[in-house]
Design an enzyme around this catalytic site. Structure first.
Site, PDB file in Angstrom:
ATOM      1  N   GLN A  85       0.818  -1.221   0.000  1.00 40.44           N
ATOM      2  CA  GLN A  85       0.000   0.000   0.000  1.00 40.44           C
ATOM      3  C   GLN A  85       0.852   1.271   0.000  1.00 40.44           C
ATOM      4  O   GLN A  85       0.297   2.369  -0.030  1.00 40.44           O
ATOM      5  CB  GLN A  85      -0.931   0.019   1.226  1.00 40.44           C
ATOM      6  CG  GLN A  85      -2.052  -1.018   1.181  1.00 40.44           C
ATOM      7  CD  GLN A  85      -3.152  -0.700   0.161  1.00 40.44           C
ATOM      8  OE1 GLN A  85      -3.255   0.412  -0.347  1.00 40.44           O
ATOM      9  NE2 GLN A  85      -3.957  -1.696  -0.156  1.00 40.44           N
ATOM     10  N   HIS A 109      -0.979  -2.914  -9.395  1.00 39.35           N
ATOM     11  CA  HIS A 109      -2.357  -2.414  -9.528  1.00 39.35           C
ATOM     12  C   HIS A 109      -2.760  -1.463  -8.398  1.00 39.35           C
ATOM     13  O   HIS A 109      -3.819  -0.845  -8.460  1.00 39.35           O
ATOM     14  CB  HIS A 109      -3.358  -3.565  -9.675  1.00 39.35           C
ATOM     15  CG  HIS A 109      -3.660  -4.346  -8.439  1.00 39.35           C
ATOM     16  ND1 HIS A 109      -4.758  -4.101  -7.664  1.00 39.35           N
ATOM     17  CD2 HIS A 109      -3.027  -5.388  -7.842  1.00 39.35           C
ATOM     18  CE1 HIS A 109      -4.814  -4.961  -6.661  1.00 39.35           C
ATOM     19  NE2 HIS A 109      -3.755  -5.758  -6.740  1.00 39.35           N
ATOM     20  N   THR A 124       7.463 -17.943 -17.347  1.00 42.76           N
ATOM     21  CA  THR A 124       7.788 -16.900 -18.327  1.00 42.76           C
ATOM     22  C   THR A 124       7.385 -15.534 -17.790  1.00 42.76           C
ATOM     23  O   THR A 124       6.283 -15.360 -17.269  1.00 42.76           O
ATOM     24  CB  THR A 124       7.057 -17.184 -19.660  1.00 42.76           C
ATOM     25  OG1 THR A 124       7.476 -18.471 -20.113  1.00 42.76           O
ATOM     26  CG2 THR A 124       7.373 -16.142 -20.717  1.00 42.76           C
ATOM     27  N   CYS A 174      -9.756  -7.286  -0.711  1.00 44.53           N
ATOM     28  CA  CYS A 174      -8.961  -8.447  -1.119  1.00 44.53           C
ATOM     29  C   CYS A 174      -9.571  -9.733  -0.596  1.00 44.53           C
ATOM     30  O   CYS A 174      -9.332 -10.791  -1.137  1.00 44.53           O
ATOM     31  CB  CYS A 174      -7.544  -8.344  -0.594  1.00 44.53           C
ATOM     32  SG  CYS A 174      -6.553  -7.286  -1.592  1.00 44.53           S
TER      33      CYS A 174
END
Ligand code: PLP
Length: 384
Positions: free
Chosen positions: A180, A202, A239, A336
């Site tokens: 945060q 994000h 990857t 979340c």
């Protein structure tokens, strides 16, 4: 079309258009697998390494100390499991208000007998009691400390500098969940004693599904959590998310390039909202320490009976639902986990009254004072 107000920036943020542009350009140009040795691969690899360098420079770290992941949860899981499994550390000191990616992980390790878990005491405002941390550290030198920098539900800040000094004194390994706070505060890893920090793009107007952790010193001592190929210098198989990584670095670059201005802009919004809430609702109280050592973009407020027309069992969900119908996106507790406050381990640890309707408002640089005025008037209609 009705109004749309987004005050849930602690859950996630909207993608910055500049970041989006950079990512689209990377999608057009870098289609190779960064592990391939041909030119397609080498070009993609160069972009990943350029991004790593950018992130490292911003945090005053070395590029070899930055490891990209799929986000904050994976970064936190990697560190906790890595420290416990690879370094043979049994004693872990944490808090009951960590994010679930830490809290649940530690609970499981404790239940399986892999670790002995101690929680530090919290003061009345929900701050980590540093004396209790010191007491535990004194009794258990060489332990592992995991304490978040800013709490995602209530916004309380815990000083990395102070915890780092204690950890240094008692030779503890220190992990700070900075999901945060990276991109919101100046973090200079040369001036603090922290072994691991974590971040997620994000939360800072970057893309979802990409993050990183910092591990102090380039001698990799913990084992990878995700096993597979030798990517990320054997620390994270799979990857690389080239476009996400490019977006993450760009988002962080933008965030820090104007950090002081954005901070004061959002701080002013928070102050305005606090004043408006106090002026319009009699009995509200704030969860956590909203005034002092607190995230500048977050308010967690509890409304009680006098300010609420009706108390029903599903009152919180109804409140969030009604706000949503009016075009206002907020969260009760941590988005979340459940998107609802019911069962929030953070508010439980703070002994917040069950009869409170608690809402988290969290702002970004894209919010305005006018939006606050609108939200206050909608809240008055819904609640009173
Ligand atoms: C403090 C904190 N840590 C970790 C995470 C997990 O990050 P991610 O969503 O990238 O898995 C979050 C997300 O809300 C968070 O707020």
């Amino acid at each position: 079309m009705g109004i749309k107000i987004y005050f849930d920036n602690a859950a996630t943020t909207q993608l910055d258009p500049v970041v989006k542009k950079e990512m689209i350009s990377a999608m057009d140009k870098f289609s190779g697998n960064p592990s391939s040795i041909h030119s397609f691969g080498r070009e993609a690899k160069t972009e990943v390494e350029k991004s790593r360098k950018k992130v490292a420079e911003i945090l005053a770290a070395s590029p070899s100390e930055i490891f990209f992941t799929s986000g904050g949860t994976e970064a936190n899981n990697t560190i906790i499991n890595g420290v416990v499994n690879s370094l043979g550390i049994k004693k872990v000191i944490s808090s009951p208000i960590e994010h679930p990616s830490i809290w649940v992980t530690l609970q499981r390790l404790s239940e399986s007998g892999d670790i002995e878990l101690e929680y530090v005491d919290l003061d009345n405002n929900g701050h980590v009691d540093l004396n209790s941390l010191e007491k535990y550290l004194k009794n258990n030198p060489n332990s592992f400390v995991s304490l978040m920098h800013a709490n995602n539900e209530i916004g309380n800040l815990t000083s990395i500098k102070k915890v780092g000094e204690l950890c240094k004194e008692y030779k503890a390994i220190y992990h700070a969940d900075t999901v945060q706070t990276v991109g919101k505060y100046h973090i200079d890893l040369q001036t603090v004693n922290v072994d691991f920090i974590t971040s997620s793009a994000h939360k800072l107007h970057g893309p979802k599904g990409v993050g990183f952790f910092y591990m102090k010193g380039s001698d990799t001592s913990i084992k990878s959590f995700i096993t597979g190929g030798a990517q990320e210098r054997n620390m994270r198989g799979g990857t690389e998310n080239t476009y996400g990584i490019v977006g993450l670095a760009k988002a962080l670059e933008i965030a820090v390039s104007d950090l002081d201005n954005i901070q004061s802009q959002i701080k002013a919004l928070k102050e305005y909202m606090l004043n408006e809430l106090r002026a319009n609702f009699e009995t509200l109280s704030f969860n956590g320490d909203v005034e002092n050592k607190s995230l500048f973009n977050l308010i967690n407020v509890g409304f009680t009976l006098n300010d609420v027309k009706e108390i029903t069992p599903d009152k919180l969900d109804m409140l969030l639902f009604n706000l949503d119908i009016e075009g206002v996106a907020v969260s009760g507790g941590s988005a979340c986990s459940s998107g609802s406050l019911v069962g929030s381990h953070v508010l439980k640890a703070l002994n917040v009254d069950d009869n409170k309707l608690s809402i988290r408002f969290s702002f970004s640089k894209f919010n305005t004072k006018e939006e606050i005025d609108t939200v206050i008037s909608i809240l008055k209609i819904i609640l009173q």
